[in-house]
Scaffold this active site. Structure first.
Site, PDB file in Angstrom:
ATOM      1  CG  ASP A  17     -45.019 -29.962 -49.166  1.00 20.69           C
ATOM      2  OD1 ASP A  17     -45.194 -29.040 -48.347  1.00 20.69           O
ATOM      3  OD2 ASP A  17     -44.303 -29.842 -50.180  1.00 20.69           O
ATOM      4  CB  ILE A  18     -48.630 -27.712 -45.201  1.00 19.54           C
ATOM      5  CG1 ILE A  18     -49.985 -27.103 -44.845  1.00 19.54           C
ATOM      6  CG2 ILE A  18     -47.513 -26.678 -45.148  1.00 19.54           C
ATOM      7  CD1 ILE A  18     -50.118 -26.707 -43.402  1.00 19.54           C
ATOM      8  N   GLY A  39     -37.581 -25.562 -41.635  1.00 19.78           N
ATOM      9  CA  GLY A  39     -38.781 -26.389 -41.504  1.00 19.78           C
ATOM     10  C   GLY A  39     -39.890 -25.952 -42.451  1.00 19.78           C
ATOM     11  CB  VAL A  40     -43.573 -26.056 -42.032  1.00 21.27           C
ATOM     12  CG1 VAL A  40     -43.862 -25.169 -40.844  1.00 21.27           C
ATOM     13  CG2 VAL A  40     -44.737 -26.095 -42.990  1.00 21.27           C
ATOM     14  CG  ASP A  41     -41.056 -19.718 -41.492  1.00 18.61           C
ATOM     15  OD1 ASP A  41     -41.719 -19.184 -42.387  1.00 18.61           O
ATOM     16  OD2 ASP A  41     -40.485 -19.085 -40.579  1.00 18.61           O
ATOM     17  CB  SER A 128     -44.483 -26.021 -31.208  1.00 14.76           C
ATOM     18  OG  SER A 128     -44.558 -24.626 -31.071  1.00 14.76           O
ATOM     19  CE1 TYR A 132     -38.605 -22.004 -32.854  1.00 17.00           C
ATOM     20  CE2 TYR A 132     -40.903 -21.412 -32.624  1.00 17.00           C
ATOM     21  CZ  TYR A 132     -39.620 -21.081 -32.991  1.00 17.00           C
ATOM     22  OH  TYR A 132     -39.359 -19.828 -33.481  1.00 17.00           O
TER      23      TYR A 132
HETATM   24  P1  ADP Z   1     -41.456 -25.296 -35.228  1.00 22.03           P
HETATM   25  O1  ADP Z   1     -40.336 -24.305 -35.180  1.00 22.03           O
HETATM   26  O2  ADP Z   1     -42.797 -24.689 -34.898  1.00 22.03           O
HETATM   27  O3  ADP Z   1     -41.168 -26.550 -34.480  1.00 22.03           O
HETATM   28  P2  ADP Z   1     -40.919 -26.674 -37.759  1.00 22.03           P
HETATM   29  O4  ADP Z   1     -41.153 -26.158 -39.146  1.00 22.03           O
HETATM   30  O5  ADP Z   1     -39.524 -27.008 -37.361  1.00 22.03           O
HETATM   31  O6  ADP Z   1     -41.593 -25.581 -36.803  1.00 22.03           O
HETATM   32  O7  ADP Z   1     -41.802 -27.950 -37.520  1.00 22.03           O
HETATM   33  C1  ADP Z   1     -43.189 -27.940 -37.380  1.00 22.03           C
HETATM   34  C2  ADP Z   1     -43.744 -29.183 -38.029  1.00 22.03           C
HETATM   35  O8  ADP Z   1     -43.818 -28.980 -39.442  1.00 22.03           O
HETATM   36  C3  ADP Z   1     -42.882 -30.428 -37.820  1.00 22.03           C
HETATM   37  O9  ADP Z   1     -43.738 -31.503 -37.456  1.00 22.03           O
HETATM   38  C4  ADP Z   1     -42.260 -30.661 -39.197  1.00 22.03           C
HETATM   39  O10 ADP Z   1     -42.022 -32.048 -39.451  1.00 22.03           O
HETATM   40  C5  ADP Z   1     -43.357 -30.139 -40.090  1.00 22.03           C
HETATM   41  N1  ADP Z   1     -43.002 -29.793 -41.476  1.00 22.03           N
HETATM   42  C6  ADP Z   1     -41.803 -29.497 -42.013  1.00 22.03           C
HETATM   43  N2  ADP Z   1     -41.921 -29.233 -43.336  1.00 22.03           N
HETATM   44  C7  ADP Z   1     -43.252 -29.372 -43.642  1.00 22.03           C
HETATM   45  C8  ADP Z   1     -44.025 -29.260 -44.840  1.00 22.03           C
HETATM   46  N3  ADP Z   1     -43.490 -28.928 -46.009  1.00 22.03           N
HETATM   47  N4  ADP Z   1     -45.372 -29.483 -44.750  1.00 22.03           N
HETATM   48  C9  ADP Z   1     -45.947 -29.805 -43.575  1.00 22.03           C
HETATM   49  N5  ADP Z   1     -45.274 -29.923 -42.419  1.00 22.03           N
HETATM   50  C10 ADP Z   1     -43.937 -29.717 -42.449  1.00 22.03           C
END
Ligand code: ADP
Length: 183
Positions: A17-18, A39-41, A128, A132
């Site tokens: 987890d980032i 997602g990560v956002d 992405s 995305y």
């Molecule tokens: P995008 O819209 O750019 O595709 P996403 O957030 O949907 O953004 O996904 C980008 C990447 O981040 C994906 O590989 C997803 O599995 C990953 N991701 C989601 N949550 C986390 C997290 N807490 N920490 C790290 N990576 C994450």
């Protein structure tokens, strides 16, 4: 293989987890509104608290959001990181809409911001490759190649640690294969 060194800079892979990374900056795969999303956002805004969104809103008022391929920097609020670099990856739309270049731009512009702020460590998610829908293998190749080229072209960078935080096992395997091919 989960590590490569270029000059003084270590590029590392890990799965997790980032939001828990203790680095100078974590990178957010944001959208151009900068107002948060899934997602990560969503994870970054939830864990970091409202200070991040407030600064994103100030940036919106100043420059109207963030274009695809660009990046902006804010506080990291309650996160252990010091900053969040928000970059907007391309939505995959078949590959003939400049998606590859725009994805590379995300990495370059994030690294440029890190260098402008004299940061030493940065963590990237797999930009992405979630909502995305960018093909994961190609995204991994672009991410690693672009970061490697940036470091090679900027021997004076202060960045000592660049971490790719892979959330899913697929991405980790693809990054491991790619880093092996680069060694
Ligand atoms: P995008 O819209 O750019 O595709 P996403 O957030 O949907 O953004 O996904 C980008 C990447 O981040 C994906 O590989 C997803 O599995 C990953 N991701 C989601 N949550 C986390 C997290 N807490 N920490 C790290 N990576 C994450």
């Amino acid at each position: 293989m989960n590590h490569i060194q270029i000059g003084q800079t270590h590029i590392q892979l890990l799965q997790g987890d980032i939001t828990v990374q203790q680095v100078d900056a974590i990178v957010n795969a944001a959208n151009s509104s900068l107002l948060g999303g899934g997602g990560v956002d969503g994870a970054i805004h939830r864990a970091g608290g409202s200070a991040i969104l407030e600064e994103c809103q100030q940036i919106r008022n100043r420059q109207g959001g963030c274009a695809t391929g660009d990046a902006v920097i804010t506080t990291a609020g309650r996160l252990p990181a010091k900053h969040v670099i928000h970059t907007v990856g391309p939505v995959w739309n078949g590959g003939s809409n400049n998606e590859r270049q725009l994805l590379a731009d995300c990495y370059v512009h994030s690294l440029q911001l890190a260098d402008e702020h004299q940061l030493i460590s940065i963590a990237f998610p797999n930009i992405s490759t979630g909502i995305y829908d960018f093909p994961k293998k190609e995204a991994a190749i672009i991410a690693l190649q672009t970061v490697k080229e940036y470091i090679e072209q900027h021997p004076d960078t202060l960045l000592q640690q660049i971490i790719f935080v892979c959330y899913d096992a697929d991405n980790l395997t693809l990054y491991e294969q790619q880093i092996q091919a680069m060694n």
